[in-house]
Design a protein around this motif. Structure first.
Motif, PDB file in Angstrom:
ATOM      1  N   VAL A 121       0.850  -1.203   0.000  1.00  0.00           N
ATOM      2  CA  VAL A 121       0.000   0.000   0.000  1.00  0.00           C
ATOM      3  C   VAL A 121       0.879   1.243   0.000  1.00  0.00           C
ATOM      4  N   LEU A 122       1.886   1.272   0.852  1.00  0.00           N
ATOM      5  CA  LEU A 122       2.767   2.438   0.920  1.00  0.00           C
ATOM      6  C   LEU A 122       3.582   2.621  -0.353  1.00  0.00           C
ATOM      7  N   ALA A 123       3.874   1.517  -1.044  1.00  0.00           N
ATOM      8  CA  ALA A 123       4.617   1.603  -2.305  1.00  0.00           C
ATOM      9  C   ALA A 123       3.714   2.032  -3.458  1.00  0.00           C
ATOM     10  N   GLY A 124       2.399   2.018  -3.241  1.00  0.00           N
ATOM     11  CA  GLY A 124       1.471   2.449  -4.280  1.00  0.00           C
ATOM     12  C   GLY A 124       1.043   1.364  -5.245  1.00  0.00           C
ATOM     13  N   VAL A 125       1.278   0.111  -4.914  1.00  0.00           N
ATOM     14  CA  VAL A 125       0.911  -0.973  -5.821  1.00  0.00           C
ATOM     15  C   VAL A 125      -0.279  -1.790  -5.316  1.00  0.00           C
ATOM     16  N   ARG A 126      -0.851  -1.403  -4.204  1.00  0.00           N
ATOM     17  CA  ARG A 126      -2.049  -2.059  -3.665  1.00  0.00           C
ATOM     18  C   ARG A 126      -2.951  -0.995  -3.075  1.00  0.00           C
ATOM     19  N   GLU A 127      -4.252  -1.192  -3.204  1.00  0.00           N
ATOM     20  CA  GLU A 127      -5.229  -0.263  -2.623  1.00  0.00           C
ATOM     21  C   GLU A 127      -5.439  -0.623  -1.150  1.00  0.00           C
ATOM     22  N   VAL A 128      -5.508   0.381  -0.304  1.00  0.00           N
ATOM     23  CA  VAL A 128      -5.685   0.152   1.132  1.00  0.00           C
ATOM     24  C   VAL A 128      -7.032  -0.523   1.419  1.00  0.00           C
ATOM     25  N   GLU A 129      -8.013  -0.332   0.558  1.00  0.00           N
ATOM     26  CA  GLU A 129      -9.324  -0.957   0.753  1.00  0.00           C
ATOM     27  C   GLU A 129      -9.240  -2.477   0.779  1.00  0.00           C
ATOM     28  N   GLN A 130      -8.223  -3.031   0.124  1.00  0.00           N
ATOM     29  CA  GLN A 130      -8.069  -4.483   0.113  1.00  0.00           C
ATOM     30  C   GLN A 130      -7.714  -5.031   1.497  1.00  0.00           C
ATOM     31  N   LEU A 131      -7.206  -4.182   2.367  1.00  0.00           N
ATOM     32  CA  LEU A 131      -6.819  -4.613   3.707  1.00  0.00           C
ATOM     33  C   LEU A 131      -7.827  -4.195   4.776  1.00  0.00           C
ATOM     34  N   ALA A 132      -8.863  -3.479   4.386  1.00  0.00           N
ATOM     35  CA  ALA A 132      -9.776  -2.843   5.343  1.00  0.00           C
ATOM     36  C   ALA A 132     -10.363  -3.821   6.360  1.00  0.00           C
ATOM     37  N   ARG A 133     -10.722  -4.999   5.962  1.00  0.00           N
ATOM     38  CA  ARG A 133     -11.387  -5.917   6.895  1.00  0.00           C
ATOM     39  C   ARG A 133     -10.467  -6.394   8.012  1.00  0.00           C
TER      40      ARG A 133
ATOM     41  N   ARG B 295      -1.054   8.015   5.193  1.00  0.00           N
ATOM     42  CA  ARG B 295       0.352   7.764   4.824  1.00  0.00           C
ATOM     43  C   ARG B 295       0.487   7.377   3.357  1.00  0.00           C
ATOM     44  N   ALA B 296      -0.456   6.584   2.854  1.00  0.00           N
ATOM     45  CA  ALA B 296      -0.408   6.182   1.443  1.00  0.00           C
ATOM     46  C   ALA B 296      -0.604   7.391   0.540  1.00  0.00           C
ATOM     47  N   ASN B 297      -1.523   8.297   0.897  1.00  0.00           N
ATOM     48  CA  ASN B 297      -1.742   9.511   0.102  1.00  0.00           C
ATOM     49  C   ASN B 297      -0.502  10.400   0.099  1.00  0.00           C
ATOM     50  N   LEU B 298       0.154  10.540   1.247  1.00  0.00           N
ATOM     51  CA  LEU B 298       1.383  11.339   1.307  1.00  0.00           C
ATOM     52  C   LEU B 298       2.492  10.711   0.456  1.00  0.00           C
TER      53      LEU B 298
ATOM     54  N   THR C 207       2.049   8.819  -2.172  1.00  0.00           N
ATOM     55  CA  THR C 207       1.668   9.012  -3.573  1.00  0.00           C
ATOM     56  C   THR C 207       2.013  10.414  -4.032  1.00  0.00           C
ATOM     57  N   ARG C 208       1.703  11.405  -3.199  1.00  0.00           N
ATOM     58  CA  ARG C 208       2.039  12.797  -3.550  1.00  0.00           C
ATOM     59  C   ARG C 208       3.542  12.992  -3.690  1.00  0.00           C
ATOM     60  N   ALA C 209       4.311  12.402  -2.788  1.00  0.00           N
ATOM     61  CA  ALA C 209       5.767  12.536  -2.845  1.00  0.00           C
ATOM     62  C   ALA C 209       6.311  11.911  -4.133  1.00  0.00           C
ATOM     63  N   ARG C 210       5.797  10.726  -4.505  1.00  0.00           N
ATOM     64  CA  ARG C 210       6.238  10.100  -5.754  1.00  0.00           C
ATOM     65  C   ARG C 210       5.849  10.955  -6.954  1.00  0.00           C
ATOM     66  N   SER C 211       4.662  11.528  -6.907  1.00  0.00           N
ATOM     67  CA  SER C 211       4.184  12.372  -8.006  1.00  0.00           C
ATOM     68  C   SER C 211       5.047  13.624  -8.150  1.00  0.00           C
ATOM     69  N   ALA C 212       5.400  14.250  -7.030  1.00  0.00           N
ATOM     70  CA  ALA C 212       6.217  15.465  -7.060  1.00  0.00           C
ATOM     71  C   ALA C 212       7.610  15.168  -7.621  1.00  0.00           C
ATOM     72  N   ARG C 213       8.131  13.989  -7.336  1.00  0.00           N
ATOM     73  CA  ARG C 213       9.457  13.610  -7.836  1.00  0.00           C
ATOM     74  C   ARG C 213       9.382  12.916  -9.190  1.00  0.00           C
ATOM     75  N   ARG C 214       8.149  12.708  -9.668  1.00  0.00           N
ATOM     76  CA  ARG C 214       7.897  12.018 -10.953  1.00  0.00           C
ATOM     77  C   ARG C 214       8.501  10.617 -10.968  1.00  0.00           C
ATOM     78  N   VAL C 215       8.285   9.929  -9.867  1.00  0.00           N
ATOM     79  CA  VAL C 215       8.764   8.552  -9.721  1.00  0.00           C
ATOM     80  C   VAL C 215       7.547   7.631  -9.773  1.00  0.00           C
ATOM     81  N   PRO C 216       7.539   6.643 -10.662  1.00  0.00           N
ATOM     82  CA  PRO C 216       6.392   5.726 -10.720  1.00  0.00           C
ATOM     83  C   PRO C 216       6.376   4.776  -9.512  1.00  0.00           C
ATOM     84  N   ALA C 217       5.192   4.271  -9.206  1.00  0.00           N
ATOM     85  CA  ALA C 217       5.076   3.269  -8.148  1.00  0.00           C
ATOM     86  C   ALA C 217       5.805   2.013  -8.621  1.00  0.00           C
TER      87      ALA C 217
END
Length: 144
Positions: A50-62, A75-78, A80-90
């Motif tokens: 989830v933190l790496a951006g390759v899984r949705e957090v909803e999959q772990l919700a239960r 944390r996952a949103n932050l 994602t934003r950091a990767r986007s700002a640096r233009r780094v893919p997940a």
């Protein structure tokens, strides 16, 4: 004629669980739950994905408490934003679980520390699991 006392309807009514107690989360004893080590390994791997951006957090919700879920979403949103700002893919890093240490401070409660390594980073993860509704749920999470 029976010598047994007649049941008291008022007492019987008060001993039954009320609706909110019946439908609330029910604690589960450790002996009624699966071995925690496999669950710890899998949930930690899922959290790191989830933190790496390759899984949705909803999959772990239960398997997460509401507080842990909200924290992980933030944390996952932050991340994602950091990767986007640096233009780094997940990137799907393969996380190797190096060690798992488990202790049980009470019945139905497990605390674990996990060391996980990827190509460029090693992380320490602490989780607290509580048995609820017949399964383990993560009620506390700490990542370094």
């Amino acid at each position: 004629m029976s010598l047994a006392p007649e049941p008291d309807p008022e007492r019987a009514r008060s001993s039954r669980p009320r609706g909110e107690e019946f439908f609330a989360r029910q604690r589960t004893s450790t002996d009624q739950l699966p071995a925690p080590e496999v669950f710890v390994r899998n949930i930690v791997r899922g959290i790191l994905e989830v933190l790496a951006g390759v899984r949705e957090v909803e999959q772990l919700a239960r398997w997460l408490s509401e507080e842990v879920y909200r924290s992980l979403v933030t944390r996952a949103n932050l991340a994602t934003r950091a990767r986007s700002a640096r233009r780094v893919p997940a990137r799907r890093d393969v996380h190797e679980i190096r060690s798992v240490h488990i202790s049980s401070p009470a019945d139905g409660v497990v605390e674990a520390t996990v060391t996980a390594s990827a190509r460029v980073r090693t992380r320490a993860i602490a989780v607290r699991l509580e048995g609820m509704d017949g399964r383990w749920r993560v009620t506390a999470l700490g990542l370094l």
